[in-house]
Design a protein around this motif. Structure first.
Motif, PDB file in Angstrom:
ATOM      1  N   ILE A 126       0.832  -1.203   0.000  1.00  0.00           N
ATOM      2  CA  ILE A 126       0.000   0.000   0.000  1.00  0.00           C
ATOM      3  C   ILE A 126       0.866   1.253   0.000  1.00  0.00           C
ATOM      4  CG2 ILE A 126      -1.659   1.336   1.343  1.00  0.00           C
ATOM      5  CD1 ILE A 126      -2.791  -1.356   2.340  1.00  0.00           C
ATOM      6  N   ILE A 127       1.845   1.313   0.901  1.00  0.00           N
ATOM      7  CA  ILE A 127       2.643   2.533   1.020  1.00  0.00           C
ATOM      8  C   ILE A 127       3.467   2.781  -0.242  1.00  0.00           C
ATOM      9  CG2 ILE A 127       4.620   1.504   2.208  1.00  0.00           C
ATOM     10  CD1 ILE A 127       3.203   4.991   2.845  1.00  0.00           C
ATOM     11  N   TYR A 128       4.087   1.744  -0.798  1.00  0.00           N
ATOM     12  CA  TYR A 128       4.896   1.950  -1.997  1.00  0.00           C
ATOM     13  C   TYR A 128       4.026   2.166  -3.230  1.00  0.00           C
ATOM     14  CZ  TYR A 128       8.973   1.062   0.769  1.00  0.00           C
ATOM     15  OH  TYR A 128       9.944   1.156   1.726  1.00  0.00           O
ATOM     16  N   LEU A 131       3.182   5.896  -2.842  1.00  0.00           N
ATOM     17  CA  LEU A 131       4.352   6.719  -3.150  1.00  0.00           C
ATOM     18  C   LEU A 131       4.692   6.710  -4.642  1.00  0.00           C
ATOM     19  CD1 LEU A 131       6.715   5.945  -0.142  1.00  0.00           C
ATOM     20  CD2 LEU A 131       5.530   8.083  -0.649  1.00  0.00           C
ATOM     21  N   SER A 132       4.630   5.545  -5.269  1.00  0.00           N
ATOM     22  CA  SER A 132       4.945   5.499  -6.704  1.00  0.00           C
ATOM     23  C   SER A 132       3.860   6.197  -7.522  1.00  0.00           C
ATOM     24  CB  SER A 132       5.159   4.064  -7.170  1.00  0.00           C
ATOM     25  OG  SER A 132       4.035   3.283  -6.936  1.00  0.00           O
ATOM     26  N   ALA A 133       2.593   6.087  -7.114  1.00  0.00           N
ATOM     27  CA  ALA A 133       1.533   6.813  -7.821  1.00  0.00           C
ATOM     28  C   ALA A 133       1.744   8.318  -7.699  1.00  0.00           C
ATOM     29  CB  ALA A 133       0.168   6.422  -7.258  1.00  0.00           C
ATOM     30  N   PHE A 134       2.137   8.780  -6.519  1.00  0.00           N
ATOM     31  CA  PHE A 134       2.428  10.196  -6.306  1.00  0.00           C
ATOM     32  C   PHE A 134       3.590  10.642  -7.195  1.00  0.00           C
ATOM     33  CE2 PHE A 134       4.790  13.486  -3.938  1.00  0.00           C
ATOM     34  CZ  PHE A 134       3.820  14.475  -3.908  1.00  0.00           C
ATOM     35  N   PHE A 135       4.661   9.834  -7.213  1.00  0.00           N
ATOM     36  CA  PHE A 135       5.837  10.157  -8.020  1.00  0.00           C
ATOM     37  C   PHE A 135       5.485  10.232  -9.508  1.00  0.00           C
ATOM     38  CE2 PHE A 135       9.477   8.506 -10.476  1.00  0.00           C
ATOM     39  CZ  PHE A 135      10.363   9.546 -10.265  1.00  0.00           C
ATOM     40  N   PHE A 136       4.738   9.258 -10.000  1.00  0.00           N
ATOM     41  CA  PHE A 136       4.378   9.261 -11.417  1.00  0.00           C
ATOM     42  C   PHE A 136       3.366  10.351 -11.749  1.00  0.00           C
ATOM     43  CE2 PHE A 136       6.061   4.858 -11.257  1.00  0.00           C
ATOM     44  CZ  PHE A 136       7.077   5.057 -12.194  1.00  0.00           C
ATOM     45  N   ALA A 137       2.529  10.733 -10.801  1.00  0.00           N
ATOM     46  CA  ALA A 137       1.626  11.856 -11.027  1.00  0.00           C
ATOM     47  C   ALA A 137       2.409  13.150 -11.173  1.00  0.00           C
ATOM     48  CB  ALA A 137       0.618  11.966  -9.881  1.00  0.00           C
TER      49      ALA A 137
END
Length: 145
Positions: A126-128, A131-137
């Motif tokens: 869940i956390i990664y 975080l990866s969705a935030f980074f790619f956004a």
């Protein structure tokens, strides 16, 4: 005997996995799960007249339920040893991790057992994922406006 000699002995005696075979098994198993889900979608669409978006929702519910059921009945782990990553990477693996953690800690009670430990395995996913969705956004906003 020093540490390097010990590591060589351990490496020689450790069974080697056939990574290409495991990758093929995982690929076809994951594909079989996808085909199974597509069959469910088709049945829901054509036999029960469910809309496309609802059929996807119900397919996810059915696949998650089957994963949780097979985990609680005790044979999901046996399937994973044969199917490799083909079963643990998709939604079925996430449902399995949550269900197995809940089963492991049910004896400790609802709050301190299940409630405190249900996401012990799935929490990192869940956390990664967040975080990866935030980074790619952010990358999407930078490169595509």
């Amino acid at each position: 005997m020093n540490l390097d000699e010990y590591k060589k002995i351990v490496d020689n005696l450790t069974p080697k996995e056939n990574k290409s075979k495991n990758a093929l098994v995982a690929f076809f198993t994951g594909g079989a799960v996808g085909v199974f889900a597509e069959i469910i979608v088709t049945i829901l669409l054509h036999c029960f007249g469910v809309s496309r978006s609802e059929s996807y929702l119900w397919t996810c519910v059915i696949v998650i339920f089957l994963s949780c059921l097979s985990t609680s009945l005790g044979f999901f782990d046996n399937l994973v040893t044969k199917a490799k990553a083909g079963l643990i990477i998709p939604t079925t693996g996430f449902a399995h991790s949550v269900t197995s953690a809940a089963l492991d800690y049910k004896r400790d009670g609802l709050i301190t057992g299940i409630g405190a430990n249900v996401f012990k395995l799935a929490g990192s996913v869940i956390i990664y994922g967040i975080l990866s969705a935030f980074f790619f956004a952010i990358l999407g906003v930078i490169f595509y406006g």
